[in-house]
Motif scaffolding. Structure first.
Motif, PDB file in Angstrom:
ATOM      1  N   SER A  64       0.810  -1.217   0.000  1.00 25.08           N
ATOM      2  CA  SER A  64       0.000   0.000   0.000  1.00 25.08           C
ATOM      3  C   SER A  64       0.846   1.272   0.000  1.00 25.08           C
ATOM      4  O   SER A  64       0.579   2.183  -0.790  1.00 25.08           O
ATOM      5  CB  SER A  64      -0.967  -0.018   1.184  1.00 25.08           C
ATOM      6  N   PRO A  65       1.872   1.403   0.839  1.00 20.93           N
ATOM      7  CA  PRO A  65       2.698   2.618   0.775  1.00 20.93           C
ATOM      8  C   PRO A  65       3.432   2.778  -0.561  1.00 20.93           C
ATOM      9  O   PRO A  65       3.668   3.890  -1.013  1.00 20.93           O
ATOM     10  CB  PRO A  65       3.706   2.451   1.915  1.00 20.93           C
ATOM     11  N   LEU A  66       3.796   1.663  -1.204  1.00 19.41           N
ATOM     12  CA  LEU A  66       4.490   1.739  -2.485  1.00 19.41           C
ATOM     13  C   LEU A  66       3.540   1.936  -3.659  1.00 19.41           C
ATOM     14  O   LEU A  66       3.983   2.165  -4.782  1.00 19.41           O
ATOM     15  CB  LEU A  66       5.325   0.474  -2.710  1.00 19.41           C
ATOM     16  N   GLY A  67       2.235   1.800  -3.416  1.00 17.31           N
ATOM     17  CA  GLY A  67       1.239   1.980  -4.475  1.00 17.31           C
ATOM     18  C   GLY A  67       1.164   0.828  -5.457  1.00 17.31           C
ATOM     19  O   GLY A  67       0.775   1.019  -6.608  1.00 17.31           O
ATOM     20  N   ILE A  68       1.503  -0.368  -5.013  1.00 20.88           N
ATOM     21  CA  ILE A  68       1.460  -1.542  -5.897  1.00 20.88           C
ATOM     22  C   ILE A  68       0.484  -2.584  -5.346  1.00 20.88           C
ATOM     23  O   ILE A  68       0.797  -3.764  -5.259  1.00 20.88           O
ATOM     24  CB  ILE A  68       2.870  -2.139  -6.116  1.00 20.88           C
ATOM     25  N   MET A  69      -0.709  -2.127  -5.018  1.00 17.72           N
ATOM     26  CA  MET A  69      -1.739  -3.010  -4.452  1.00 17.72           C
ATOM     27  C   MET A  69      -2.195  -4.086  -5.422  1.00 17.72           C
ATOM     28  O   MET A  69      -2.733  -5.107  -5.016  1.00 17.72           O
ATOM     29  CB  MET A  69      -2.950  -2.182  -4.021  1.00 17.72           C
ATOM     30  N   ASP A  70      -1.991  -3.866  -6.729  1.00 20.60           N
ATOM     31  CA  ASP A  70      -2.428  -4.853  -7.715  1.00 20.60           C
ATOM     32  C   ASP A  70      -1.654  -6.162  -7.618  1.00 20.60           C
ATOM     33  O   ASP A  70      -2.078  -7.167  -8.178  1.00 20.60           O
ATOM     34  CB  ASP A  70      -2.273  -4.287  -9.127  1.00 20.60           C
ATOM     35  N   LEU A  71      -0.575  -6.173  -6.901  1.00 22.30           N
ATOM     36  CA  LEU A  71       0.238  -7.382  -6.763  1.00 22.30           C
ATOM     37  C   LEU A  71      -0.178  -8.269  -5.602  1.00 22.30           C
ATOM     38  O   LEU A  71       0.432  -9.304  -5.374  1.00 22.30           O
ATOM     39  CB  LEU A  71       1.712  -7.003  -6.601  1.00 22.30           C
ATOM     40  N   TYR A  72      -1.230  -7.882  -4.855  1.00 20.91           N
ATOM     41  CA  TYR A  72      -1.561  -8.678  -3.669  1.00 20.91           C
ATOM     42  C   TYR A  72      -1.973 -10.114  -3.984  1.00 20.91           C
ATOM     43  O   TYR A  72      -1.669 -11.003  -3.189  1.00 20.91           O
ATOM     44  CB  TYR A  72      -2.570  -7.957  -2.774  1.00 20.91           C
ATOM     45  N   PRO A  73      -2.636 -10.429  -5.127  1.00 20.72           N
ATOM     46  CA  PRO A  73      -2.898 -11.853  -5.380  1.00 20.72           C
ATOM     47  C   PRO A  73      -1.620 -12.682  -5.558  1.00 20.72           C
ATOM     48  O   PRO A  73      -1.548 -13.820  -5.113  1.00 20.72           O
ATOM     49  CB  PRO A  73      -3.731 -11.845  -6.664  1.00 20.72           C
ATOM     50  N   LEU A  74      -0.616 -12.078  -6.182  1.00 20.30           N
ATOM     51  CA  LEU A  74       0.653 -12.787  -6.350  1.00 20.30           C
ATOM     52  C   LEU A  74       1.359 -12.985  -5.015  1.00 20.30           C
ATOM     53  O   LEU A  74       1.862 -14.077  -4.723  1.00 20.30           O
ATOM     54  CB  LEU A  74       1.565 -12.017  -7.312  1.00 20.30           C
ATOM     55  N   VAL A  75       1.361 -11.953  -4.191  1.00 20.29           N
ATOM     56  CA  VAL A  75       1.967 -12.057  -2.860  1.00 20.29           C
ATOM     57  C   VAL A  75       1.227 -13.107  -2.032  1.00 20.29           C
ATOM     58  O   VAL A  75       1.837 -13.931  -1.361  1.00 20.29           O
ATOM     59  CB  VAL A  75       1.967 -10.683  -2.157  1.00 20.29           C
ATOM     60  N   ALA A  76      -0.112 -13.081  -2.108  1.00 22.31           N
ATOM     61  CA  ALA A  76      -0.916 -14.065  -1.381  1.00 22.31           C
ATOM     62  C   ALA A  76      -0.620 -15.481  -1.870  1.00 22.31           C
ATOM     63  O   ALA A  76      -0.539 -16.417  -1.070  1.00 22.31           O
ATOM     64  CB  ALA A  76      -2.400 -13.747  -1.523  1.00 22.31           C
ATOM     65  N   LEU A  77      -0.438 -15.641  -3.172  1.00 20.46           N
ATOM     66  CA  LEU A  77      -0.133 -16.958  -3.723  1.00 20.46           C
ATOM     67  C   LEU A  77       1.215 -17.469  -3.219  1.00 20.46           C
ATOM     68  O   LEU A  77       1.334 -18.631  -2.811  1.00 20.46           O
ATOM     69  CB  LEU A  77      -0.141 -16.911  -5.251  1.00 20.46           C
ATOM     70  N   LEU A  78       2.219 -16.611  -3.233  1.00 20.27           N
ATOM     71  CA  LEU A  78       3.542 -17.034  -2.778  1.00 20.27           C
ATOM     72  C   LEU A  78       3.534 -17.406  -1.295  1.00 20.27           C
ATOM     73  O   LEU A  78       4.109 -18.429  -0.896  1.00 20.27           O
ATOM     74  CB  LEU A  78       4.559 -15.932  -3.048  1.00 20.27           C
ATOM     75  N   ILE A  79       2.855 -16.598  -0.493  1.00 20.18           N
ATOM     76  CA  ILE A  79       2.777 -16.905   0.940  1.00 20.18           C
ATOM     77  C   ILE A  79       1.952 -18.163   1.169  1.00 20.18           C
ATOM     78  O   ILE A  79       2.293 -19.009   1.997  1.00 20.18           O
ATOM     79  CB  ILE A  79       2.205 -15.703   1.710  1.00 20.18           C
ATOM     80  N   PHE A  80       0.857 -18.321   0.409  1.00 16.19           N
ATOM     81  CA  PHE A  80       0.006 -19.496   0.565  1.00 16.19           C
ATOM     82  C   PHE A  80       0.756 -20.773   0.205  1.00 16.19           C
ATOM     83  O   PHE A  80       0.620 -21.796   0.892  1.00 16.19           O
ATOM     84  CB  PHE A  80      -1.252 -19.358  -0.283  1.00 16.19           C
ATOM     85  N   VAL A  81       1.536 -20.744  -0.849  1.00 11.33           N
ATOM     86  CA  VAL A  81       2.310 -21.934  -1.230  1.00 11.33           C
ATOM     87  C   VAL A  81       3.311 -22.289  -0.127  1.00 11.33           C
ATOM     88  O   VAL A  81       3.442 -23.461   0.250  1.00 11.33           O
ATOM     89  CB  VAL A  81       3.014 -21.718  -2.589  1.00 11.33           C
ATOM     90  N   ALA A  82       3.993 -21.277   0.401  1.00 12.30           N
ATOM     91  CA  ALA A  82       4.954 -21.542   1.475  1.00 12.30           C
ATOM     92  C   ALA A  82       4.258 -22.092   2.718  1.00 12.30           C
ATOM     93  O   ALA A  82       4.714 -23.079   3.320  1.00 12.30           O
ATOM     94  CB  ALA A  82       5.715 -20.258   1.817  1.00 12.30           C
ATOM     95  N   MET A  83       3.152 -21.472   3.116  1.00  8.24           N
ATOM     96  CA  MET A  83       2.404 -21.955   4.290  1.00  8.24           C
ATOM     97  C   MET A  83       1.806 -23.330   4.030  1.00  8.24           C
ATOM     98  O   MET A  83       1.776 -24.182   4.924  1.00  8.24           O
ATOM     99  CB  MET A  83       1.286 -20.974   4.662  1.00  8.24           C
TER     100      MET A  83
END
Length: 187
Positions: A64-83
């Motif tokens: 959010s501070p960097l203004g790249i909120m459109d990447l949250y599905p990718l971030v969620a996917l990477l964290i979900f795979v690791a978890m």
């Protein structure tokens, strides 16, 4: 009170399976034993809750501070795979069983991060969506058992009956929502 409202809304009136369609095929086909069912619930709940909490914090303080909120599905996917790998290893070591499911828990994560405003709202949305999913498994298993007893039954007709029952459940839940609204408004 808002937490209870959110939980009831996503477990009954906006069921992730019935309304959004996520996991509809897997819930119709899932035939878990009671032991695997409990393991699957615990693994999914742990993995999704940890992923939602961590992803929400990354979204809030990094994306959010960097203004790249459109990447949250990718971030969620990477964290979900690791978890997912982490919790699957724990389940494999302790129970020697696999309760892994990928598509629906990831959809729950995206739904809860998109719908929640704070971390508690996101967690409640994810827990309610998972609860609606796992509450439908025994119901549809019973319906499939009844459908299997019909003579001259093929797989297509059995699946068609199952989806028809899901549509009836959707209408029943929505009619309950509308009738309560009419009672409250005094119409």
């Amino acid at each position: 009170m808002a937490i209870i409202d959110t939980f009831l809304f996503y477990i009954l009136f906006a069921s992730a399976v019935l309304v959004y369609g996520g996991g509809m095929i897997s819930v119709a086909e899932k035939s878990l034993s009671k032991e695997n069912f409990a393991i699957s619930i615990m693994e999914s709940l742990s993995c999704v809750s940890a992923t939602v909490a961590l992803t929400f914090l990354i979204i809030r303080f990094l994306l959010s501070p960097l203004g790249i909120m459109d990447l949250y599905p990718l971030v969620a996917l990477l964290i979900f795979v690791a978890m997912g790998v982490f919790f699957e290893m724990i389940v494999q070591v302790t129970a020697s069983k696999s309760g892994a499911d990928f598509a629906f828990p990831y959809l729950v994560i995206i739904l809860s991060l998109g719908e929640g405003r704070d971390i508690v709202g996101c967690l409640m949305t994810s827990v309610a969506a998972l609860a609606s999913y796992y509450a439908l498994v025994p119901i549809l298993r019973a319906l499939n058992g009844r459908n299997a007893m019909i003579k001259n039954n093929d797989a297509f007709k059995q699946r068609l009956r199952t989806f028809t029952c899901m549509v009836v459940l959707i209408f029943a839940l929505y009619s309950l929502d509308i009738s309560w609204l009419n009672v409250v408004l005094g119409k």
